[in-house]
Design a protein around this motif. Structure first.
Motif, PDB file in Angstrom:
ATOM      1  N   SER A  73      -0.119   9.685  -4.293  1.00 25.81           N
ATOM      2  CA  SER A  73      -0.143   9.545  -2.836  1.00 25.81           C
ATOM      3  C   SER A  73      -1.554   9.868  -2.350  1.00 25.81           C
ATOM      4  O   SER A  73      -1.839  10.971  -1.917  1.00 25.81           O
ATOM      5  CB  SER A  73       0.893  10.455  -2.178  1.00 25.81           C
ATOM      6  OG  SER A  73       0.639  11.799  -2.515  1.00 25.81           O
ATOM      7  N   GLY A  74      -2.449   8.911  -2.438  1.00 23.29           N
ATOM      8  CA  GLY A  74      -3.829   9.088  -2.024  1.00 23.29           C
ATOM      9  C   GLY A  74      -3.970   9.075  -0.517  1.00 23.29           C
ATOM     10  O   GLY A  74      -3.019   8.788   0.227  1.00 23.29           O
ATOM     11  N   VAL A  75      -5.169   9.350  -0.068  1.00 21.91           N
ATOM     12  CA  VAL A  75      -5.475   9.332   1.358  1.00 21.91           C
ATOM     13  C   VAL A  75      -5.425   7.891   1.867  1.00 21.91           C
ATOM     14  O   VAL A  75      -5.863   6.968   1.196  1.00 21.91           O
ATOM     15  CB  VAL A  75      -6.880   9.939   1.601  1.00 21.91           C
ATOM     16  CG1 VAL A  75      -7.304   9.788   3.043  1.00 21.91           C
ATOM     17  CG2 VAL A  75      -6.900  11.395   1.178  1.00 21.91           C
ATOM     18  N   ARG A  76      -4.865   7.726   3.062  1.00 26.95           N
ATOM     19  CA  ARG A  76      -4.850   6.392   3.679  1.00 26.95           C
ATOM     20  C   ARG A  76      -4.905   6.526   5.188  1.00 26.95           C
ATOM     21  O   ARG A  76      -4.506   7.535   5.757  1.00 26.95           O
ATOM     22  CB  ARG A  76      -3.634   5.591   3.251  1.00 26.95           C
ATOM     23  CG  ARG A  76      -2.331   6.118   3.776  1.00 26.95           C
ATOM     24  CD  ARG A  76      -1.187   5.287   3.271  1.00 26.95           C
ATOM     25  NE  ARG A  76       0.039   5.666   3.975  1.00 26.95           N
ATOM     26  CZ  ARG A  76       1.147   5.001   3.908  1.00 26.95           C
ATOM     27  NH1 ARG A  76       1.217   3.906   3.185  1.00 26.95           N
ATOM     28  NH2 ARG A  76       2.209   5.398   4.576  1.00 26.95           N
TER      29      ARG A  76
ATOM     30  N   PHE B 233       2.491  -5.535  11.074  1.00 27.13           N
ATOM     31  CA  PHE B 233       3.603  -5.309  11.995  1.00 27.13           C
ATOM     32  C   PHE B 233       4.691  -4.556  11.235  1.00 27.13           C
ATOM     33  O   PHE B 233       5.057  -4.936  10.139  1.00 27.13           O
ATOM     34  CB  PHE B 233       4.161  -6.642  12.519  1.00 27.13           C
ATOM     35  CG  PHE B 233       5.312  -6.471  13.452  1.00 27.13           C
ATOM     36  CD1 PHE B 233       5.120  -6.027  14.742  1.00 27.13           C
ATOM     37  CD2 PHE B 233       6.609  -6.728  13.031  1.00 27.13           C
ATOM     38  CE1 PHE B 233       6.191  -5.857  15.614  1.00 27.13           C
ATOM     39  CE2 PHE B 233       7.686  -6.569  13.890  1.00 27.13           C
ATOM     40  CZ  PHE B 233       7.474  -6.137  15.179  1.00 27.13           C
ATOM     41  N   GLY B 234       5.201  -3.522  11.809  1.00 25.19           N
ATOM     42  CA  GLY B 234       6.182  -2.692  11.106  1.00 25.19           C
ATOM     43  C   GLY B 234       5.482  -1.840  10.073  1.00 25.19           C
ATOM     44  O   GLY B 234       5.192  -0.682  10.295  1.00 25.19           O
ATOM     45  N   TYR B 235       5.173  -2.459   8.953  1.00 24.28           N
ATOM     46  CA  TYR B 235       4.332  -1.807   7.941  1.00 24.28           C
ATOM     47  C   TYR B 235       2.911  -2.209   8.249  1.00 24.28           C
ATOM     48  O   TYR B 235       2.573  -3.393   8.223  1.00 24.28           O
ATOM     49  CB  TYR B 235       4.711  -2.259   6.531  1.00 24.28           C
ATOM     50  CG  TYR B 235       6.079  -1.777   6.123  1.00 24.28           C
ATOM     51  CD1 TYR B 235       6.279  -0.447   5.773  1.00 24.28           C
ATOM     52  CD2 TYR B 235       7.159  -2.646   6.105  1.00 24.28           C
ATOM     53  CE1 TYR B 235       7.539   0.015   5.405  1.00 24.28           C
ATOM     54  CE2 TYR B 235       8.419  -2.199   5.742  1.00 24.28           C
ATOM     55  CZ  TYR B 235       8.598  -0.867   5.384  1.00 24.28           C
ATOM     56  OH  TYR B 235       9.841  -0.422   5.031  1.00 24.28           O
ATOM     57  N   HIS B 236       2.072  -1.243   8.570  1.00 21.84           N
ATOM     58  CA  HIS B 236       0.696  -1.542   8.946  1.00 21.84           C
ATOM     59  C   HIS B 236      -0.179  -1.728   7.728  1.00 21.84           C
ATOM     60  O   HIS B 236       0.149  -1.274   6.637  1.00 21.84           O
ATOM     61  CB  HIS B 236       0.129  -0.396   9.801  1.00 21.84           C
ATOM     62  CG  HIS B 236       0.898  -0.161  11.050  1.00 21.84           C
ATOM     63  ND1 HIS B 236       0.922  -1.058  12.092  1.00 21.84           N
ATOM     64  CD2 HIS B 236       1.722   0.836  11.420  1.00 21.84           C
ATOM     65  CE1 HIS B 236       1.705  -0.614  13.042  1.00 21.84           C
ATOM     66  NE2 HIS B 236       2.206   0.544  12.656  1.00 21.84           N
ATOM     67  N   ALA B 237      -1.312  -2.383   7.915  1.00 17.23           N
ATOM     68  CA  ALA B 237      -2.320  -2.479   6.866  1.00 17.23           C
ATOM     69  C   ALA B 237      -3.074  -1.158   6.829  1.00 17.23           C
ATOM     70  O   ALA B 237      -3.401  -0.595   7.865  1.00 17.23           O
ATOM     71  CB  ALA B 237      -3.275  -3.621   7.161  1.00 17.23           C
ATOM     72  N   TYR B 238      -3.305  -0.662   5.647  1.00 18.96           N
ATOM     73  CA  TYR B 238      -3.985   0.612   5.476  1.00 18.96           C
ATOM     74  C   TYR B 238      -5.219   0.462   4.607  1.00 18.96           C
ATOM     75  O   TYR B 238      -5.250  -0.379   3.711  1.00 18.96           O
ATOM     76  CB  TYR B 238      -3.060   1.632   4.805  1.00 18.96           C
ATOM     77  CG  TYR B 238      -1.931   2.114   5.669  1.00 18.96           C
ATOM     78  CD1 TYR B 238      -2.097   3.205   6.507  1.00 18.96           C
ATOM     79  CD2 TYR B 238      -0.704   1.483   5.659  1.00 18.96           C
ATOM     80  CE1 TYR B 238      -1.063   3.664   7.315  1.00 18.96           C
ATOM     81  CE2 TYR B 238       0.339   1.922   6.456  1.00 18.96           C
ATOM     82  CZ  TYR B 238       0.146   3.012   7.285  1.00 18.96           C
ATOM     83  OH  TYR B 238       1.170   3.451   8.072  1.00 18.96           O
ATOM     84  N   VAL B 239      -6.195   1.302   4.867  1.00 11.42           N
ATOM     85  CA  VAL B 239      -7.323   1.487   3.963  1.00 11.42           C
ATOM     86  C   VAL B 239      -6.944   2.697   3.126  1.00 11.42           C
ATOM     87  O   VAL B 239      -6.531   3.725   3.661  1.00 11.42           O
ATOM     88  CB  VAL B 239      -8.631   1.748   4.742  1.00 11.42           C
ATOM     89  CG1 VAL B 239      -9.748   2.112   3.797  1.00 11.42           C
ATOM     90  CG2 VAL B 239      -8.980   0.538   5.577  1.00 11.42           C
TER      91      VAL B 239
END
Length: 67
Positions: free
Chosen positions: A37-40, A20-26
């Protein structure tokens, strides 16, 4: 994908984003991602609206990881 919940048998599902707000990323599996700053891409989930059982996780933009 099975359209029936393996926990309760419901067919009532919803897709949402993890976090929420900040999402979970792969993220790309690279060393020291703090300084690079890798791919996400956002991580999405499909879950049962009756019991909350998670049916699946998927990456929103998998094409970003193709090299």
């Amino acid at each position: 994908m099975n359209n029936k919940c393996k926990n309760c048998g419901s067919t009532n599902f919803k897709e949402g984003k993890v976090g929420f707000g900040y999402h979970a990323y792969v993220c790309e599996n690279i060393s020291s991602t703090i300084f690079k700053s890798g791919v996400r891409s956002k991580l999405l989930t499909t879950f049962c609206l009756e019991c909350g059982e998670v049916q699946s996780f998927k990456v929103e933009e998998p094409q970003l990881f193709k090299k």
